[in-house]
Write a protein that holds these residues in place. Structure first.
Motif, PDB file in Angstrom:
ATOM      1  N   VAL A  40      11.577  27.254 -16.110  1.00 50.06           N
ATOM      2  CA  VAL A  40      12.556  27.773 -17.084  1.00 50.06           C
ATOM      3  C   VAL A  40      11.937  27.960 -18.467  1.00 50.06           C
ATOM      4  O   VAL A  40      12.235  28.908 -19.173  1.00 50.06           O
ATOM      5  CB  VAL A  40      13.775  26.808 -17.159  1.00 50.06           C
ATOM      6  N   ASN A  41      11.092  27.019 -18.860  1.00 45.85           N
ATOM      7  CA  ASN A  41      10.518  27.074 -20.216  1.00 45.85           C
ATOM      8  C   ASN A  41       9.001  27.169 -20.155  1.00 45.85           C
ATOM      9  O   ASN A  41       8.379  26.443 -19.385  1.00 45.85           O
ATOM     10  CB  ASN A  41      10.840  25.797 -20.993  1.00 45.85           C
ATOM     11  N   SER A  42       8.454  27.977 -20.997  1.00 45.55           N
ATOM     12  CA  SER A  42       6.994  27.994 -21.123  1.00 45.55           C
ATOM     13  C   SER A  42       6.641  27.218 -22.388  1.00 45.55           C
ATOM     14  O   SER A  42       7.502  27.028 -23.257  1.00 45.55           O
ATOM     15  CB  SER A  42       6.497  29.434 -21.239  1.00 45.55           C
ATOM     16  N   ASP A  71       7.828  28.986 -25.375  1.00 38.48           N
ATOM     17  CA  ASP A  71       9.256  28.843 -25.663  1.00 38.48           C
ATOM     18  C   ASP A  71       9.535  27.527 -26.377  1.00 38.48           C
ATOM     19  O   ASP A  71      10.345  27.459 -27.302  1.00 38.48           O
ATOM     20  CB  ASP A  71      10.079  28.878 -24.365  1.00 38.48           C
ATOM     21  N   ARG A  83       8.547  27.812 -29.961  1.00 39.87           N
ATOM     22  CA  ARG A  83       9.512  28.602 -30.738  1.00 39.87           C
ATOM     23  C   ARG A  83      10.748  27.773 -31.053  1.00 39.87           C
ATOM     24  O   ARG A  83      11.303  27.855 -32.143  1.00 39.87           O
ATOM     25  CB  ARG A  83       9.914  29.860 -29.980  1.00 39.87           C
ATOM     26  N   MET A  84      11.188  26.996 -30.081  1.00 35.41           N
ATOM     27  CA  MET A  84      12.373  26.172 -30.289  1.00 35.41           C
ATOM     28  C   MET A  84      12.125  25.140 -31.389  1.00 35.41           C
ATOM     29  O   MET A  84      12.971  24.881 -32.230  1.00 35.41           O
ATOM     30  CB  MET A  84      12.724  25.476 -28.966  1.00 35.41           C
ATOM     31  N   GLN A  85      10.944  24.561 -31.376  1.00 34.59           N
ATOM     32  CA  GLN A  85      10.645  23.527 -32.373  1.00 34.59           C
ATOM     33  C   GLN A  85      10.386  24.127 -33.753  1.00 34.59           C
ATOM     34  O   GLN A  85      10.725  23.523 -34.765  1.00 34.59           O
ATOM     35  CB  GLN A  85       9.416  22.713 -31.950  1.00 34.59           C
ATOM     36  N   LEU A  86       9.807  25.325 -33.777  1.00 33.42           N
ATOM     37  CA  LEU A  86       9.442  25.910 -35.071  1.00 33.42           C
ATOM     38  C   LEU A  86      10.603  26.632 -35.750  1.00 33.42           C
ATOM     39  O   LEU A  86      10.511  27.007 -36.905  1.00 33.42           O
ATOM     40  CB  LEU A  86       8.272  26.893 -34.893  1.00 33.42           C
ATOM     41  N   TRP A 126       0.936  25.009 -32.839  1.00 35.51           N
ATOM     42  CA  TRP A 126       1.868  23.964 -32.364  1.00 35.51           C
ATOM     43  C   TRP A 126       1.434  23.452 -30.996  1.00 35.51           C
ATOM     44  O   TRP A 126       1.411  22.253 -30.736  1.00 35.51           O
ATOM     45  CB  TRP A 126       3.281  24.556 -32.293  1.00 35.51           C
ATOM     46  N   ASP A 153      20.469  16.495 -24.801  1.00 35.85           N
ATOM     47  CA  ASP A 153      19.965  17.014 -26.080  1.00 35.85           C
ATOM     48  C   ASP A 153      18.527  17.497 -25.928  1.00 35.85           C
ATOM     49  O   ASP A 153      18.141  18.524 -26.491  1.00 35.85           O
ATOM     50  CB  ASP A 153      20.026  15.931 -27.167  1.00 35.85           C
ATOM     51  N   GLN A 166      14.610  21.810 -25.464  1.00 35.24           N
ATOM     52  CA  GLN A 166      13.398  22.069 -24.689  1.00 35.24           C
ATOM     53  C   GLN A 166      12.297  21.053 -24.991  1.00 35.24           C
ATOM     54  O   GLN A 166      11.129  21.400 -25.158  1.00 35.24           O
ATOM     55  CB  GLN A 166      12.911  23.496 -24.925  1.00 35.24           C
TER      56      GLN A 166
END
Lengths: 713, 325
Positions: free
Chosen positions: B30-32, B35, B38-41, B54, B283, B288
């Protein structure tokens, strides 16, 4: 007494003592002298990811760090339009422009002439950092906790477990240290790459320190950022970038003492989750006393906070509304701010009504309970809210939500006449007034262009209307009739929505990451809007990652997107349509990949201009271009409704400033009285239920006893 | 028994490895790593350079399962799976992708979860057994019939309804307890009353009916008839003989869930703002954060295996006929 009796006795005593502990039983806060203190009770719904000012970029993170860290400039709390003023700086920066040969240029020089600009900032003397163990020194001036021994760490679980704290004066070097931190690989600042484009030498500096620890930042200099003396520093910018001043009002440019990096780099502390990302160190009015974002976050008044006073100027109506009652008083007013985790809106709303929160937003499920619309369409509080003395405040956010078209798409995109007319027709058919009414409870303004209200370039009245979508009648704007859109469809070659190639209804695709039950109604609504034109809208719902990937690759056809202002300048919105920012081509923020050379030329021109009638004229030209090309269906600017209790004062929506806590005031005594009045426990239903249960069971017991006594006859 | 326990522990290793691989595969389908970065940044101004940086900082620049660029054992060792997942076997949870020490977080959050779950279990057990015994005692009376109807009604209603209704009645209308919140030490007591009460009430329907079935099964046994023939009263029969013998399935059912009490309850903790482990995994999935997801799935598996082991052991304690070999 046997064991179970003792146990029951103990439980009853505990319940009794717990009940006696508070005057009211449902008080979620411990009774303490805090009741008489000016304590703010607020909430947060998700834990802030970062509290390091180099990393934080979300509103829920700014809610905390903007009270703790102080960049050199801030937005005036009361004045509108938004105006920057010095915070820790002594005055606004001196800006000098230079050409490529290093010759000083005049202020009016054009962007083509300017090779780089110097921002010279002088900070105030005597500002102290908050008390913090990173700054604690012994009598010889050596730092106490920079090289912690295992013995020292034995009893350390939280930052508050350190016995000694220290402080020191804020210097220009602390601001330079923070700029260096932006590009350190361990920190991963979200603006690192952006700032490398503007600050001279930052890119090279990133290479220099990429393999070095954070503590090496102090000893490695940077070309374009220089400490001139204890209170002066200089930032050199490539070319002319007038919007840079707004960045200097953001926490990314707040000061960071080198001691913080030294202290928090210790592995033993990282293993205990004591990090700079968790425990800030600033000069602001508040300091974080407790950081347990699974439960609560507590900020205390910083005892070392420098002199700052409530503003004595504002908008003309501020005096009448009481916003200037505290003019000239020393800030901050609130002693302590407690933020509690509330993930669900229902308990949060009920606690607000009981007086346990000082302010609240309005969730959709409680909207009708709180707000009603008058016959004239005005917003008013319901009677129950008014009876509690609750106040309502509304503000249009500096955000724009829109439906974007991928301009690289062969059907809907491009600059051809049919494609443009198709987009214009859709812009008329998608009725955002209806959307706001159905899905936002009327909380929003239909957008006429890219700029939201409150930002320079936003116009009201006829001049502000998008004439490709609206007509102006009787001093009011009206969405063009559907017939206009249908006619545009015919002109585009899609009569009655029929695609001449397939001979069937034109099929368009909306890509969205929204797929929850709440989203279904919205997506159906969008489908119906397109059906008005005979277009079949296919919803391609996908997960967030795939959606982002489609956008990056330019594979989406129609999408929904939004932007929240970083700073109050039209450049921060128009850049979303600037060609070189196209997402699929350059990885920028132009999600629709709109390209228009004339628009790009005007954008560059407008970016370097200061606010003036000339700049306004350029902005209007740009608005006209994008209204005509219709790369977006300009959706809406959301409107926030906030409720406050009568004991909470000095609240004025300021969508740019995040450091508003220091201006707020609480009447603690009034709050305590009203809370007690509103929360008297009601016992009789419990007694009634117990009696009912007894009445139900008693006959059965009697019957059982009777049966047990029976003998065989 | 020692050999049996040792064998079960050894069986657990391939099981945990399987769970680990499965979690890893599912997460990365589901996640690379891009990804995740990007979610963290965040969503603004994220560049490819920032993403690469990152990943490099957190070790996500490596291939997932096999590294073709190196030779020998390094092919396996220089992968995200090896670097991130295998350390779990020594309970090295490491640092979350957002920079938090996971072990410290779990330690902090498991106690509030336990503070709600343990009293809910014990009080629930007491109430369920009492109601079931009452139904058996008053069997074939209007009281048993009413209790069964009530149990079915209670079972039919969603647990969310009890939470919202409980908060509305007890917290808002009667103002007897705080609507939500939590505190430490003795101050936690007033916050636990309502969630425990709701948990007990919402569970009484299913629990009481299940225990009633167990008691009714026992009450038909020969030894009960003998006890009655000896002249014991119905209450003596029920409490001294039936209850004791029916405790075997009750006890084993309880023991299996004991270790999982630490994991908390998502909905209860969310609505009552209890800072437990209930929402930790959810959460993490939303943000992610693979480091937390793998740690929590692993921990859940370990606790479940421990629960099953304890159940087996508890059999030998309550029923001397059972021998583990």
């Amino acid at each position: 007494m046997i064991v179970w009796q003792k146990l029951v006795f103990f439980i009853l005593c505990t319940v009794f003592l717990s009940a006696c502990n508070d005057q009211v039983l449902n008080n979620p806060y411990p009774t303490s002298p805090e009741d008489q203190q000016a304590v703010l009770y607020s909430s947060f719904s998700g834990r802030p990811k970062h509290l390091d000012p180099a990393k934080a970029y979300s509103s829920n993170e700014y809610a905390f760090i903007a009270q703790i860290y102080e960049p050199p400039f801030q937005y005036h709390y009361l004045k509108r339009p938004y105006e920057l003023e010095p915070l820790t700086a002594k005055s606004m920066p001196e800006i000098h422009y230079f050409d490529a040969a290093g010759q000083l240029l005049s202020e009016t020089s054009t962007s083509d002439e300017v090779a780089y600009s110097d921002y010279i900032i002088e900070i105030k003397s005597g500002i102290q950092f908050q008390p913090h163990p990173a700054l604690a020194v012994n009598q010889q001036g050596q730092y106490l906790y920079h090289q912690l021994s295992p013995t020292q760490l034995t009893n350390i679980q939280l930052l508050g477990d350190f016995k000694q704290t220290g402080t020191r004066e804020l210097t220009a070097a602390d601001y330079v240290q923070q700029i260096k931190r932006l590009v350190h690989p361990e920190i991963s600042s979200p603006v690192a790459e952006l700032m490398k484009q503007y600050i001279v030498g930052l890119g090279d500096y990133a290479q220099t320190i990429k393999d070095k620890p954070r503590i090496a930042l102090k000893d490695n200099g940077i070309n374009g950022v220089e400490v001139l003396d204890k209170y002066h520093y200089k930032i050199r910018i490539k070319g002319k970038y007038p919007q840079f001043i707004f960045w200097l009002a953001m926490p990314f440019f707040a000061p960071m003492p080198w001691e913080a990096d030294e202290f928090y780099s210790q592995k033993a502390l990282i293993d205990k989750n004591i990090t700079l990302d968790w425990q800030p160190l600033g000069t602001g009015p508040y300091m974080l006393e407790e950081n347990n974002p699974n439960l609560r976050m507590v900020m205390l008044k910083n005892p070392n906070f420098h002199d700052e006073f409530y503003p004595s100027e504002g908008e003309p109506e501020d005096k009448a509304s009481g916003m200037l009652d505290d003019a000239g008083k020393r800030l901050p007013f609130i002693d302590k701010a407690i933020y509690l985790l509330e993930k669900e809106t229902i308990p949060y709303w009920n606690k607000f009504l009981q007086g346990y929160y000082d302010g609240s937003g309005i969730a959709s499920d409680s909207f009708d309970q709180a707000v009603q619309f008058t016959g004239e369409g005005e917003v008013a509080l319901t009677e129950s809210m008014q009876a509690q003395g609750i106040q309502l405040q509304t503000a249009v956010n500096s955000s724009t939500f829109y439906m974007g078209f991928n301009m690289l798409d062969s059907v809907i995109g491009g600059s051809s006449e049919p494609a443009r007319k198709l987009r214009q027709a859709i812009a008329i058919a998608v009725d955002y007034e209806e959307y706001i009414s159905i899905f936002n409870n009327g909380r929003g303004v239909a957008a006429q262009g890219v700029i939201p209200p409150g930002i320079f370039g936003y116009s009201t009245g006829e001049q502000g209307v998008n004439h490709y979508v609206y007509d102006w009648h009787n001093e009011q704007m009206q969405r063009k009739p559907l017939a206009t859109a249908i006619k545009l469809m015919q002109e585009a070659g899609y009569a009655n929505g029929v695609d001449p190639v397939s001979g069937e209804s034109l099929v368009l695709y909306l890509d969205t990451p929204a797929s929850g039950p709440d989203d279904r109604a919205r997506l159906n609504w969008y489908r119906k809007q397109f059906t008005k034109l005979g277009i079949q809208l296919v919803i391609r719902a996908t997960d967030y990652n795939r959606f982002q990937q489609k956008m990056r690759n330019g594979n989406a056809q129609i999408f929904m997107w939004g932007w929240n202002a970083d700073y109050p300048d039209p450049e921060n919105f128009f850049f979303l349509l600037y060609g070189p920012n196209a997402k699929a081509v350059h990885g920028g923020e132009n999600a629709g990949n709109y390209q228009n050379p004339e628009f790009d030329r005007l954008f560059k021109k407008m970016s370097y201009m200061s606010n003036s009638p000339e700049r306004l004229a350029v902005i209007r030209q740009m608005q006209e271009l994008i209204r005509y090309d219709a790369p977006w269906v300009f959706g809406l600017h959301p409107k926030s409704f906030s409720l406050y209790h009568s004991w909470y004062h000095n609240l004025k929506p300021n969508l740019m400033a995040n450091n508003g806590l220091k201006y707020r005031r609480i009447e603690a005594q009034k709050r305590a009285q009203l809370r007690e009045q509103w929360n008297q426990p009601v016992f009789w239903p419990i007694v009634l239920i117990v009696l009912l249960l007894i009445a139900l069971i008693l006959p059965a017991i009697r019957s059982f006893q009777h049966r047990a006594k029976e003998t065989i006859k | 028994m020692f050999n049996y326990i040792l064998r079960r522990i050894l069986y657990a290793f391939p099981l945990l490895l399987g769970v680990n691989i499965l979690t890893f595969m599912l997460f990365f389908i589901v996640n690379s790593p891009d990804d995740m970065a990007r979610m963290q940044l965040g969503q603004k101004h994220v560049t490819e350079q920032a993403i690469d940086n990152w990943k490099l900082q957190r070790g996500y620049q490596l291939p997932l399962l096999i590294n073709q660029e190196v030779a020998g054992l390094e092919k396996i060792k220089q992968t995200i799976f090896y670097q991130k997942s295998l350390r779990l076997f020594v309970f090295g949870f490491g640092i979350s992708d957002s920079g938090r020490h996971i072990g410290a977080d779990i330690q902090q959050r498991m106690w509030p979860s336990l503070a709600v779950a343990l009293p809910s279990l014990l009080v629930g057990l007491l109430v369920n057994i009492s109601v079931a015994l009452m139904m058996v005692l008053f069997r074939q009376s209007y009281l048993e019939f009413s209790a069964i109807v009530l149990c079915i009604i209670i079972m039919s209603i969603s647990s969310l309804f009890y939470i919202i209704g409980g908060q509305f009645i007890m917290g808002k209308l009667l103002m007897l307890v705080p609507i939500s919140g939590y505190d430490t030490g003795i101050n936690a007591f007033k916050f636990l009353i309502l969630p425990v009460l709701i948990s007990v009430v919402s569970g009484v329907g299913a629990g009481a009916r299940w225990y009633r079935t167990l008691f009714l099964e026992e009450i038909e046994q020969d030894y009960v008839r003998t006890a009655r023939a000896k002249g014991l009263t119905e209450t003596q029969v029920l409490f001294k003989h039936v209850l004791k013998n029916a405790m075997i399935p009750i006890l084993t059912g309880v023991v299996v869930v004991l270790p999982l009490l630490f994991m908390g309850s998502l909905i209860t903790e969310s609505f009552f703002s209890i800072p437990g482990l209930g929402s930790y995994t959810i959460d993490a999935i939303n943000s992610q954060d693979f480091a937390i997801v793998r740690a929590m799935v692993f921990l859940g598996s370990v606790l479940y295996i421990i629960g099953l082991l304890l159940t087996d052991i508890s059999y030998t304690l309550v029923d001397p006929r059972v021998r583990l070999s």
